[in-house]
Design a protein around this motif. Structure first.
Motif, mmCIF file in Angstrom:
data_model
loop_
_atom_site.group_PDB
_atom_site.id
_atom_site.type_symbol
_atom_site.label_atom_id
_atom_site.label_comp_id
_atom_site.label_asym_id
_atom_site.label_seq_id
_atom_site.Cartn_x
_atom_site.Cartn_y
_atom_site.Cartn_z
ATOM 1 N N UNK A 143 29.304 47.502 23.976
ATOM 2 C CA UNK A 143 28.858 46.162 23.603
ATOM 3 C C UNK A 143 29.331 45.822 22.190
ATOM 4 N N UNK A 144 29.296 46.799 21.293
ATOM 5 C CA UNK A 144 29.755 46.572 19.924
ATOM 6 C C UNK A 144 31.245 46.230 19.882
ATOM 7 N N UNK A 145 32.019 46.921 20.705
ATOM 8 C CA UNK A 145 33.464 46.614 20.758
ATOM 9 C C UNK A 145 33.688 45.180 21.226
ATOM 10 N N UNK A 150 35.041 39.535 20.101
ATOM 11 C CA UNK A 150 34.609 38.140 20.116
ATOM 12 C C UNK A 150 34.531 37.577 18.703
ATOM 13 N N UNK A 151 34.006 38.365 17.788
ATOM 14 C CA UNK A 151 33.887 37.928 16.397
ATOM 15 C C UNK A 151 35.249 37.639 15.783
ATOM 16 N N UNK A 152 36.208 38.547 16.018
ATOM 17 C CA UNK A 152 37.547 38.364 15.462
ATOM 18 C C UNK A 152 38.242 37.162 16.081
ATOM 19 N N UNK A 153 38.069 36.980 17.391
ATOM 20 C CA UNK A 153 38.703 35.850 18.060
ATOM 21 C C UNK A 153 38.160 34.521 17.523
ATOM 22 N N UNK A 154 36.858 34.444 17.361
ATOM 23 C CA UNK A 154 36.271 33.202 16.845
ATOM 24 C C UNK A 154 36.663 32.965 15.393
ATOM 25 N N UNK A 172 25.296 37.962 22.531
ATOM 26 C CA UNK A 172 25.921 39.286 22.546
ATOM 27 C C UNK A 172 25.344 40.173 21.446
ATOM 28 N N UNK A 173 25.146 39.606 20.242
ATOM 29 C CA UNK A 173 24.589 40.396 19.143
ATOM 30 C C UNK A 173 23.130 40.756 19.406
ATOM 31 N N UNK A 236 29.958 44.211 10.455
ATOM 32 C CA UNK A 236 29.177 45.281 9.835
ATOM 33 C C UNK A 236 28.324 45.981 10.880
ATOM 34 N N UNK A 237 27.678 45.217 11.739
ATOM 35 C CA UNK A 237 26.871 45.802 12.804
ATOM 36 C C UNK A 237 27.736 46.609 13.762
ATOM 37 N N UNK A 238 28.918 46.096 14.053
ATOM 38 C CA UNK A 238 29.844 46.799 14.948
ATOM 39 C C UNK A 238 30.224 48.155 14.367
#
Length: 265
Positions: A143-145, A150-154, A172-173, A236-238
């Motif tokens: 889920x973190x991956x 998703x974070x990088x894409x956005x 997701x978070x 950071x959470x990832x």
């Protein structure tokens, strides 16, 4: 029972489920979550008797490396199938299902030797909580991956493809932290039950697992404190989630791999 045919069919079912869910994620086919769950569940139904045979064939109560791996994968598949009925975690099967199939095939070809230990209710509690903690936190790692992608894409304004197939980033978070919360509770139970019911968790053959498990516990606890005190999220959470999962993976399999696979002991 001939384990290899069961393992082979389970592998095919797992891979089919993973491929369809992966193609769904990349918007190549329509979502069929019911079908993916059915394929995964059929694979698990064939997976379980193979695990039972491997465990019963080992000359000890504690399974070795390959048997432990396929046993934990069965638990992880079961957790993701059940959890997907309530939370959007079925995408974790894209990674978990093939890994479970591979672990099953390897275990049937290279069955590992068990080790002797008196099985008491306390040790059984420790074993079950350890397996569930590993399963839940393995799903959290996947889920973190996905959250990271998703974070990088956005961040780069890429709103097509995988981003369109995933739930909103906030969802997701939230699911990621729910998984971490569940995993840390199970890991806490595992550590406490081990301290209470195992003769000596810091004995030579257990010290690495104890220290690494405690290290993973500290990382996950720090992440949760950072989340609710300082609002940690995103990459950071990832990173913290993946760091804790790496330590946990080493705790569960590090010495078994070195002793049984590399040193053949």
């Amino acid at each position: 029972m001939q384990a290899l045919p069961f393992a082979t069919i389970a592998f095919i079912l797992y891979v089919a489920a993973a491929i369809w869910q992966g193609m769904t994620l990349f918007r190549r086919v329509p979502p069929r979550q019911g079908m993916v769950r059915l394929l995964g569940a059929l694979g698990l139904l064939l997976h379980i008797p193979v695990v039972v045979e491997l465990v019963s064939a080992a000359p000890g109560l504690l399974p070795g490396f390959t048997t432990s791996a396929t046993l934990l994968m069965a638990v992880a598949v079961n957790v993701v199938l059940v959890a997907s009925l309530f939370k959007p975690v079925l995408n974790a099967g894209i990674v978990l299902f093939p890994l479970a199939g591979i672990a099953l095939i390897v275990a049937t070809w290279l069955p590992s030797q068990g080790s002797h230990s008196g099985l008491t209710p306390g040790i059984l509690l420790h074993a079950v909580s350890s397996a569930l903690a590993f399963a839940v936190l393995a799903i959290a790692a996947i889920q973190a991956v996905l959250v990271g992608l998703q974070n990088q894409a956005l961040r780069h304004h890429h709103i097509r493809g995988i981003v369109q197939s995933l739930p909103p980033l906030t969802t997701m978070e939230r699911v990621l932290f729910e998984l971490v919360w569940s995993g840390i509770l199970l890991l806490t139970l595992s550590i406490i039950s081990g301290l209470i019911f195992l003769d000596n968790m810091f004995a030579q053959h257990l010290v690495h697992k104890t220290v690494l498990s405690l290290g993973a516990w500290i990382i996950f606890t720090t992440l949760l404190v950072g989340r609710y005190r300082f609002g940690w999220r995103g990459m950071r959470a990832v990173r913290w989630t993946l760091g804790g999962c790496v330590l946990l993976l080493l705790a569960y399999f590090g010495s078994k791999f070195v002793l049984e696979i590399l040193l053949n002991r």
